[in-house]
Scaffold this active site. Structure first.
Site, mmCIF file in Angstrom:
data_model
loop_
_atom_site.group_PDB
_atom_site.id
_atom_site.type_symbol
_atom_site.label_atom_id
_atom_site.label_comp_id
_atom_site.label_asym_id
_atom_site.label_seq_id
_atom_site.Cartn_x
_atom_site.Cartn_y
_atom_site.Cartn_z
ATOM 1 N N LYS A 194 36.528 47.152 37.814
ATOM 2 C CA LYS A 194 37.154 48.090 38.763
ATOM 3 C C LYS A 194 37.091 47.530 40.171
ATOM 4 O O LYS A 194 38.065 47.562 40.913
ATOM 5 C CB LYS A 194 36.474 49.474 38.748
ATOM 6 C CG LYS A 194 36.712 50.323 37.532
ATOM 7 C CD LYS A 194 38.103 50.911 37.425
ATOM 8 C CE LYS A 194 39.033 49.997 36.679
ATOM 9 N NZ LYS A 194 39.156 50.055 35.275
ATOM 10 N N LYS A 246 50.563 47.539 35.630
ATOM 11 C CA LYS A 246 49.946 48.591 34.821
ATOM 12 C C LYS A 246 50.084 48.290 33.336
ATOM 13 O O LYS A 246 49.166 48.506 32.562
ATOM 14 C CB LYS A 246 50.591 49.943 35.164
ATOM 15 C CG LYS A 246 50.027 51.123 34.391
ATOM 16 C CD LYS A 246 48.635 51.464 34.851
ATOM 17 C CE LYS A 246 48.010 52.579 34.044
ATOM 18 N NZ LYS A 246 46.533 52.570 34.208
ATOM 19 N N TRP A 248 58.123 42.304 39.111
ATOM 20 C CA TRP A 248 56.747 41.844 39.289
ATOM 21 C C TRP A 248 56.659 40.357 39.012
ATOM 22 O O TRP A 248 57.131 39.871 38.010
ATOM 23 C CB TRP A 248 55.841 42.596 38.316
ATOM 24 C CG TRP A 248 54.406 42.201 38.354
ATOM 25 C CD1 TRP A 248 53.448 42.725 39.163
ATOM 26 C CD2 TRP A 248 53.755 41.233 37.526
ATOM 27 N NE1 TRP A 248 52.243 42.127 38.893
ATOM 28 C CE2 TRP A 248 52.401 41.206 37.896
ATOM 29 C CE3 TRP A 248 54.174 40.372 36.515
ATOM 30 C CZ2 TRP A 248 51.473 40.374 37.295
ATOM 31 C CZ3 TRP A 248 53.257 39.528 35.911
ATOM 32 C CH2 TRP A 248 51.911 39.550 36.309
ATOM 33 N N ASN A 271 63.671 43.966 31.554
ATOM 34 C CA ASN A 271 62.243 43.703 31.517
ATOM 35 C C ASN A 271 61.966 42.958 30.221
ATOM 36 O O ASN A 271 62.330 43.448 29.155
ATOM 37 C CB ASN A 271 61.454 45.014 31.560
ATOM 38 C CG ASN A 271 59.976 44.775 31.340
ATOM 39 O OD1 ASN A 271 59.436 43.743 31.737
ATOM 40 N ND2 ASN A 271 59.319 45.726 30.696
ATOM 41 N N GLY A 272 61.344 41.789 30.315
ATOM 42 C CA GLY A 272 61.042 41.032 29.098
ATOM 43 C C GLY A 272 61.251 39.547 29.337
ATOM 44 O O GLY A 272 61.318 39.102 30.485
ATOM 45 N N HIS A 305 18.686 34.389 32.950
ATOM 46 C CA HIS A 305 19.194 33.157 32.337
ATOM 47 C C HIS A 305 20.287 32.512 33.188
ATOM 48 O O HIS A 305 21.067 31.708 32.684
ATOM 49 C CB HIS A 305 19.714 33.450 30.925
ATOM 50 C CG HIS A 305 18.644 33.964 30.012
ATOM 51 N ND1 HIS A 305 17.650 33.173 29.519
ATOM 52 C CD2 HIS A 305 18.396 35.217 29.553
ATOM 53 C CE1 HIS A 305 16.832 33.901 28.775
ATOM 54 N NE2 HIS A 305 17.270 35.146 28.779
ATOM 55 N N GLU A 322 39.459 44.511 40.620
ATOM 56 C CA GLU A 322 40.881 44.875 40.582
ATOM 57 C C GLU A 322 41.373 45.471 41.888
ATOM 58 O O GLU A 322 42.433 45.108 42.368
ATOM 59 C CB GLU A 322 41.110 45.946 39.504
ATOM 60 C CG GLU A 322 41.253 45.442 38.128
ATOM 61 C CD GLU A 322 41.644 46.579 37.192
ATOM 62 O OE1 GLU A 322 42.748 46.520 36.649
ATOM 63 O OE2 GLU A 322 40.844 47.515 37.019
ATOM 64 N N ARG A 333 54.711 49.093 38.072
ATOM 65 C CA ARG A 333 55.056 48.022 37.127
ATOM 66 C C ARG A 333 55.494 46.743 37.823
ATOM 67 O O ARG A 333 55.521 45.677 37.210
ATOM 68 C CB ARG A 333 56.194 48.475 36.211
ATOM 69 C CG ARG A 333 55.864 49.679 35.375
ATOM 70 C CD ARG A 333 57.082 50.069 34.557
ATOM 71 N NE ARG A 333 57.369 49.060 33.567
ATOM 72 C CZ ARG A 333 56.908 49.071 32.329
ATOM 73 N NH1 ARG A 333 56.141 50.046 31.929
ATOM 74 N NH2 ARG A 333 57.221 48.110 31.489
ATOM 75 N N CYS A 363 58.369 44.493 34.646
ATOM 76 C CA CYS A 363 59.204 45.133 35.642
ATOM 77 C C CYS A 363 59.466 46.571 35.231
ATOM 78 O O CYS A 363 59.132 46.984 34.127
ATOM 79 C CB CYS A 363 60.537 44.409 35.725
ATOM 80 S SG CYS A 363 60.325 42.638 35.855
ATOM 81 N N GLU A 381 32.746 47.203 33.135
ATOM 82 C CA GLU A 381 33.843 48.042 33.632
ATOM 83 C C GLU A 381 33.703 48.282 35.143
ATOM 84 O O GLU A 381 34.690 48.245 35.871
ATOM 85 C CB GLU A 381 33.859 49.366 32.842
ATOM 86 C CG GLU A 381 34.887 50.387 33.270
ATOM 87 C CD GLU A 381 36.341 49.920 33.159
ATOM 88 O OE1 GLU A 381 36.602 48.841 32.604
ATOM 89 O OE2 GLU A 381 37.209 50.643 33.686
#
Ligand code: M6R
Length: 632
Positions: free
Chosen positions: A508, A627, A96, A122-123, A527, A511, A50, A25, A504
């Site tokens: 991207k 993030k 979040w 937050n936590g 394969h 996401e 966040r 958060c 990557e």
């Protein structure tokens, strides 16, 4: 014994669910001469990356007024009664969660029974259920399902006998887990308390008051002076003063850091999204990352690396750790360290490393890569490495963040604030640092000659301009996005230093567009993944010209075409073969093989961005992502 085992497992499961649901958060606090709400709203909007499931505000003005609701900050502002929120001190929070429990009751701030204590958090409070049980026995009434609310009631309990500050300190001594907290008390409206343990928290010192926040962008509009709080510290802030204590009440000294990030750097600057702005910032970010580290034809890391020449010569292996995109950067680093500096290198997910017993020899260097410096798994892995006696170095973008504080040496990427959840400029600056370290190690260990070192330095100096030219010539990328944004699957294939770029590119796309994508070493296609190829499947080949595997990749392209697949190829300017075989060719400028990855990733970032944009996705805040992943 068995019962005990199940109890532990159940507890672990409950905690893991809790971790997913109640964290990640953003918090902001302000106390000063100005109306608090505009400061809280603008600060919170800069932290929305966040968390964006719900948001809320508390204003402290003789009594505490809390207004909160579910939705993004803009929606919440429309739902709440803002006219009630008048005052010069307040707290704000954006939350979040991946699923469930997004309710008005669970949104922060939370209050105690008497509405005298307000709290944003937050936590994860790991012992919250035991604490809650005890508090319920003492007749406390809970209004939410969160772990956070327990702290408000615990402070209330201590506040029956103690002052505000002492009540907070004593409550936190009973709390197990991670927290970044903002706390207010109606009886002492001239004070806010911030507290930190294993969750990022900063205090800002401004001309018109003091601030607290989870992250720097929240405060850049108001100040560039920050104090990075340490674990188990409490900051007591008034409009003119900051005092920091440990949980025993002992006063601690602190350092105010001045940051030269501009407010504009954290704003969109005319771009539709932060992600696009950050993609376009890469030439500047890389220039700043190499600047001052390349002097008189040499790589200079001054003291930041904290390695003597003798230690560099003695390195017998390197372990690179990170998560997500930073882990991909580590894979490129492994290729470069082994290929050029001839140092055996292993790459590990930080989340795996921390729970194994990795073999760390006396001259093993553990290098952590992290944009935020606050990724929980990476911090824990680094601490584990340190505990086992390894020398630790971090490559990080955020000054003073947790990872930098547990490392023996820190090399900063100078990307500036990265706000888009999808990492872009942080990645290419991480590759830049790894490349510079490769030059340094290769030179000191004499694995490359002077001419090769000179070519490498010349190569990296040209990269910013070469990226600018890739950005300028994005026509084919936009065309591909237009043609294929409705496809539901795609493959990304590359080899050698460009295999991590395939990973990557796929990450991207996943996401920001929510399209399923997989990255593979190109030769692995036969394969298994080849079974997926048909006329619906776009296959992105990262195929810059090289002496190693270029001809093999041409063969892989043929194999995809023979099965009706659509080929989008990233190729080197001047390549005549690939355009004959591929449906679309996106050119990148000629460079050294090891540098081709920095160039090749840029069109893939743009491709993901444009596809997501065409699909109307919330690009800077993709669903379910945060993030900074401050939990396991
Ligand atoms: O801040 P860090 O580099 O430690 O973050 C690691 C990952 O969470 C991060 O790279 C994540 O995978 C990004 N969303 C990728 O775009």
């Amino acid at each position: 014994m068995l019962k005990n085992h199940w109890t532990i497992l159940r507890k672990q499961y409950a905690l893991s669910v809790l971790k997913v649901v109640f964290d990640m958060c953003g918090i902001v606090g302000y106390i000063g001469n100005k109306e608090a709400m505009p400061v809280l709203v603008s600060g919170l909007k800069n932290l929305e990356y966040r968390g964006y499931d719900s948001a809320g505000f508390a204003i402290i003005n003789k009594r505490i007024i809390i207004e909160k609701d579910i939705g993004k900050i803009d929606d919440v502002q429309k739902k709440i009664n803002a006219s009630l929120l008048k005052g010069f001190s307040g707290l704000a929070h954006c939350r979040w969660a991946t699923h469930g429990n997004v309710t008005k009751e669970n949104a922060h701030p939370h209050a105690d029974c008497s509405n005298k204590i307000a709290i944003v958090h937050n936590g994860i409070i790991e012992n919250y259920s035991e604490l809650k049980e005890k508090l319920i026995q003492k007749k406390h009434v809970f209004r939410s399902e969160t772990d956070t609310e327990v702290i408000a009631h615990l402070i209330e309990e201590f506040h029956k006998k103690l002052g505000f500050e002492d009540a907070v300190k004593n409550a936190l001594k009973e709390v197990k887990g991670s927290y970044a907290l903002g706390v207010a008390c109606a009886e002492e409206p001239g004070k806010l308390i911030a507290a930190r343990n294993e969750s990022p928290l900063i205090v800002g010192k401004g001309k018109n008051g003091m601030f607290l926040a989870s992250d720097i962008p929240a405060l850049l509009e108001y100040t560039n002076k920050f104090i990075y709080m340490h674990d188990k510290e409490i900051a007591v802030i008034t409009k003119d003063t900051i005092n920091i204590f440990d949980l025993e009440g002992k006063k601690k000294s602190f350092k105010i850091s001045t940051l030269n990030w501009s407010k504009e750097a954290a704003e969109k600057g005319g771009f539709k999204h932060f992600m696009l702005k950050e993609i376009y910032e890469q030439p500047r970010a890389i220039t700043e990352t190499i600047d001052e580290r390349l002097k008189n034809g040499d790589v200079v890391f001054e003291k930041e690396l904290n390695l003597t020449d003798d230690e560099i010569l003695k390195i017998d292996s390197i372990k690179l750790i990170g998560c997500g995109t930073s882990w991909h950067a580590a894979l490129v680093g492994k290729f470069m360290f082994e290929e050029l500096a001839k140092i055996p290198t292993e790459v590990e997910y930080a989340s795996e490393f921390r729970y194994r017993n990795p073999i760390l020899k006396p001259n093993t260097i553990v290098m952590a890569i992290s944009q935020s410096g606050e990724t929980a798994d990476t911090i824990a892995a680094l601490k584990e490495a340190k505990k086992n006696g390894a020398k630790t170095i971090s490559i990080c973008n955020v000054k003073g963040s947790s990872i930098t504080r547990v490392s023996d040496g820190v090399v900063y990427t100078r990307a500036g604030p990265e706000i888009g959840v999808a990492s872009t400029k942080a990645f290419t600056t991480q590759l830049t640092v790894l490349y510079l370290l490769t030059i340094l190690f290769s030179k000191k260990r004499k694995t490359l000659n002077d001419k090769q070192i000179k070519d490498m330095i010349y190569g990296i100096r040209k990269i910013p301009l070469q990226i600018a030219s890739v950005l300028n010539e994005d026509f084919e990328v936009v065309n591909c996005a237009e043609l294929y944004h409705k496809r539901t699957n795609s493959l990304y294939l590359g080899r050698g230093v460009n295999f991590p770029i395939a990973l990557e590119g796929a990450l991207k796309l996943k996401e920001v567009s929510y399209i399923h994508a997989e990255g593979y070493p190109a030769a692995e296609m036969k394969h298994g993944p080849i079974a997926l190829i048909d006329e619906h499947m776009p296959v992105v080949f990262i195929a810059p010209h090289d002496i190693y595997t270029y001809s093999k990749i041409l063969g892989n392209i043929e194999e995809v075409k023979a099965r009706g697949g659509i080929v989008i190829a990233i190729a080197t300017e001047g390549d005549k073969e690939i355009p004959k075989k591929a449906d679309h060719t996106i050119f990148i400028p000629k460079t050294l093989y090891t540098l081709s990855s920095i160039l090749a990733v840029v069109p893939l970032q743009l491709l993901a961005y444009h596809i997501a944009d065409k699909l109307g996705r919330t690009i800077d805040q993709p669903k379910n992502l945060a993030k900074v992943v401050t939990v396991e």
